[in-house]
Motif scaffolding. Structure first.
Motif, PDB file in Angstrom:
ATOM      1  N   SER A  16      49.916  17.409  34.329  1.00  0.00           N
ATOM      2  CA  SER A  16      49.274  18.725  34.433  1.00  0.00           C
ATOM      3  C   SER A  16      49.512  19.341  35.802  1.00  0.00           C
ATOM      4  N   VAL A  17      49.456  18.524  36.838  1.00  0.00           N
ATOM      5  CA  VAL A  17      49.718  19.019  38.192  1.00  0.00           C
ATOM      6  C   VAL A  17      51.132  19.593  38.268  1.00  0.00           C
ATOM      7  N   GLU A  18      52.101  18.914  37.689  1.00  0.00           N
ATOM      8  CA  GLU A  18      53.477  19.423  37.685  1.00  0.00           C
ATOM      9  C   GLU A  18      53.557  20.777  36.993  1.00  0.00           C
ATOM     10  N   GLN A  19      52.874  20.916  35.859  1.00  0.00           N
ATOM     11  CA  GLN A  19      52.884  22.183  35.127  1.00  0.00           C
ATOM     12  C   GLN A  19      52.219  23.291  35.925  1.00  0.00           C
ATOM     13  N   LEU A  20      51.106  22.987  36.554  1.00  0.00           N
ATOM     14  CA  LEU A  20      50.397  24.012  37.335  1.00  0.00           C
ATOM     15  C   LEU A  20      51.228  24.464  38.526  1.00  0.00           C
ATOM     16  N   LEU A  21      51.868  23.523  39.196  1.00  0.00           N
ATOM     17  CA  LEU A  21      52.721  23.883  40.334  1.00  0.00           C
ATOM     18  C   LEU A  21      53.911  24.714  39.869  1.00  0.00           C
ATOM     19  N   ALA A  22      54.494  24.338  38.743  1.00  0.00           N
ATOM     20  CA  ALA A  22      55.635  25.081  38.211  1.00  0.00           C
ATOM     21  C   ALA A  22      55.246  26.502  37.831  1.00  0.00           C
ATOM     22  N   ALA A  23      53.970  26.695  37.465  1.00  0.00           N
ATOM     23  CA  ALA A  23      53.484  28.026  37.097  1.00  0.00           C
ATOM     24  C   ALA A  23      53.102  28.857  38.322  1.00  0.00           C
ATOM     25  N   GLY A  24      53.252  28.292  39.505  1.00  0.00           N
ATOM     26  CA  GLY A  24      53.000  29.045  40.731  1.00  0.00           C
ATOM     27  C   GLY A  24      51.622  28.857  41.326  1.00  0.00           C
ATOM     28  N   HIS A  25      50.829  27.948  40.765  1.00  0.00           N
ATOM     29  CA  HIS A  25      49.499  27.698  41.321  1.00  0.00           C
ATOM     30  C   HIS A  25      49.589  26.728  42.494  1.00  0.00           C
ATOM     31  N   GLN A  26      48.592  26.781  43.364  1.00  0.00           N
ATOM     32  CA  GLN A  26      48.417  25.766  44.395  1.00  0.00           C
ATOM     33  C   GLN A  26      47.456  24.718  43.846  1.00  0.00           C
ATOM     34  N   VAL A  27      47.712  23.457  44.150  1.00  0.00           N
ATOM     35  CA  VAL A  27      46.899  22.376  43.613  1.00  0.00           C
ATOM     36  C   VAL A  27      46.383  21.493  44.736  1.00  0.00           C
ATOM     37  N   GLU A  28      45.080  21.218  44.694  1.00  0.00           N
ATOM     38  CA  GLU A  28      44.489  20.185  45.548  1.00  0.00           C
ATOM     39  C   GLU A  28      43.989  19.091  44.610  1.00  0.00           C
ATOM     40  N   GLY A  29      44.514  17.884  44.780  1.00  0.00           N
ATOM     41  CA  GLY A  29      44.160  16.800  43.887  1.00  0.00           C
ATOM     42  C   GLY A  29      43.237  15.805  44.542  1.00  0.00           C
ATOM     43  N   LEU A  30      42.260  15.322  43.786  1.00  0.00           N
ATOM     44  CA  LEU A  30      41.358  14.272  44.254  1.00  0.00           C
ATOM     45  C   LEU A  30      42.076  12.934  44.138  1.00  0.00           C
ATOM     46  N   ALA A  31      42.055  12.153  45.203  1.00  0.00           N
ATOM     47  CA  ALA A  31      42.769  10.876  45.215  1.00  0.00           C
ATOM     48  C   ALA A  31      41.885   9.788  45.804  1.00  0.00           C
ATOM     49  N   ARG A  32      41.788   8.669  45.092  1.00  0.00           N
ATOM     50  CA  ARG A  32      40.983   7.545  45.580  1.00  0.00           C
ATOM     51  C   ARG A  32      41.757   6.647  46.531  1.00  0.00           C
ATOM     52  N   SER A  33      43.051   6.558  46.355  1.00  0.00           N
ATOM     53  CA  SER A  33      43.848   5.599  47.121  1.00  0.00           C
ATOM     54  C   SER A  33      44.978   6.284  47.869  1.00  0.00           C
ATOM     55  N   GLY A  34      45.527   5.555  48.817  1.00  0.00           N
ATOM     56  CA  GLY A  34      46.669   6.072  49.549  1.00  0.00           C
ATOM     57  C   GLY A  34      47.877   6.277  48.662  1.00  0.00           C
ATOM     58  N   ALA A  35      48.066   5.369  47.689  1.00  0.00           N
ATOM     59  CA  ALA A  35      49.208   5.502  46.788  1.00  0.00           C
ATOM     60  C   ALA A  35      49.083   6.753  45.930  1.00  0.00           C
ATOM     61  N   SER A  36      47.876   7.028  45.450  1.00  0.00           N
ATOM     62  CA  SER A  36      47.655   8.243  44.656  1.00  0.00           C
ATOM     63  C   SER A  36      47.890   9.485  45.501  1.00  0.00           C
ATOM     64  N   ALA A  37      47.403   9.454  46.730  1.00  0.00           N
ATOM     65  CA  ALA A  37      47.598  10.590  47.626  1.00  0.00           C
ATOM     66  C   ALA A  37      49.078  10.839  47.893  1.00  0.00           C
TER      67      ALA A  37
END
Length: 298
Positions: A16-37
């Protein structure tokens, strides 16, 4: 829009993040771990470190966003009550911040358990209410804010969101078949499971953000209902294992915790959703994914 996404590095969230970015949106994602970040940064999103228990962080993420996509869930099957309570508190926090702003909150929900003996539709109200109910009863809670200045949207995902890399229900069924040496279904295997490919689910999320009105119940469903016997047969063919029926009263012993789910009829229609969003699934079917090696080498 600036979209705050919980569960942003998960199975559905990362697509979903890939789709939102491709549509021109800015995304801030919640991440629990360094790998996720790190995965989020690589995809082109910004990161807010935290989890569903960090209510102040959730509030701050929502406050800084034009829209919120809530996909995260603890999925702790050893503590379902605690999981449901945590989900309720997280959604209450997001709604409290968004109330009166007319900003969207897209909430992950499910198409399972909405109807018996027929396909579930978008008109079916969720039967799950209250903090200890499935997912904390957050679908009905969220939709109740449609009249309180939140463009609330329920995303009812099919029981299986499939594709290469899936570690969900279908992957568990494959593991059970390997362990048992047989690919089984429950009873006559006529009970149905709705399904959607991960890529189609992500496209629907982006469309819903753009056009779905407040109070929408959307069915993220490409296949209305695949007989579970067909699923078992495709798994058996992929693993070179025999296929057989397991009696309903033996499903728990054979399958473990997933036996109860695999014996349920979980079909759902998405006719209204397709018309509302102009969404047409194009990804592989579940059986095509199984036959094509998405869950095991060809």
């Amino acid at each position: 829009m600036r979209v705050f996404v919980t569960g942003a590095s998960g199975w559905i969230g990362s697509a979903s993040v890939e789709q939102l970015l491709a549509a021109g949106h800015q995304v801030e994602g919640l991440a629990r771990s360094g790998a996720s970040a790190e995965r989020l940064v690589t995809a082109g999103a910004s990161v807010r470190r935290g989890d569903l228990d960090d209510l102040d962080g959730l509030r701050a993420g929502a406050a800084a966003a034009d829209a919120v996509l809530h996909l995260a869930n603890k999925h702790d099957f050893t503590d379902p009550v605690g999981t449901n309570r945590a989900e309720r508190q997280a959604v209450e926090t997001l709604l409290d911040e968004l109330e009166g702003s007319d900003r969207p909150l897209l909430l992950a929900s499910g198409a399972a358990g909405l109807a018996s003996g027929r396909l579930a539709t978008e008109d079916d109200r969720s039967p799950f209410d209250g903090p200890t109910a499935m997912r904390g009863g957050t679908e009905n809670l969220t939709l109740s804010y449609a009249d309180r200045g939140v463009r609330s949207i329920a995303l009812r995902f099919a029981p299986t969101v499939h594709g290469t890399g899936d570690h969900g229900f279908v992957s568990v069924l494959v593991d059970v078949a390997r362990r048992q040496g047989v690919s089984a279904y429950v009873g006559d295997g006529a009970n149905r499971w709705a399904a959607v490919h991960r890529s189609d689910a992500a496209r629907l999320v982006a469309l819903a953000l753009d056009v779905a009105p407040a109070g929408s119940r959307l069915h993220v469903v490409a296949e209305e209902g695949i007989p579970t016997r067909e699923v078992a047969e495709a798994i058996g063919a992929g693993l070179g294992l025999p296929v057989r029926s397991v009696a309903p009263d033996a499903a728990g012993e054979h399958f473990g915790w997933i036996g109860g789910f695999f014996g349920m009829d979980l079909g759902a229609s998405s006719e209204h959703t397709r018309k509302l969003l102009g969404w047409t699934p194009t990804g592989p079917t579940l059986v095509e994914d199984l036959r094509g090696g998405a869950y095991f080498p060809v």
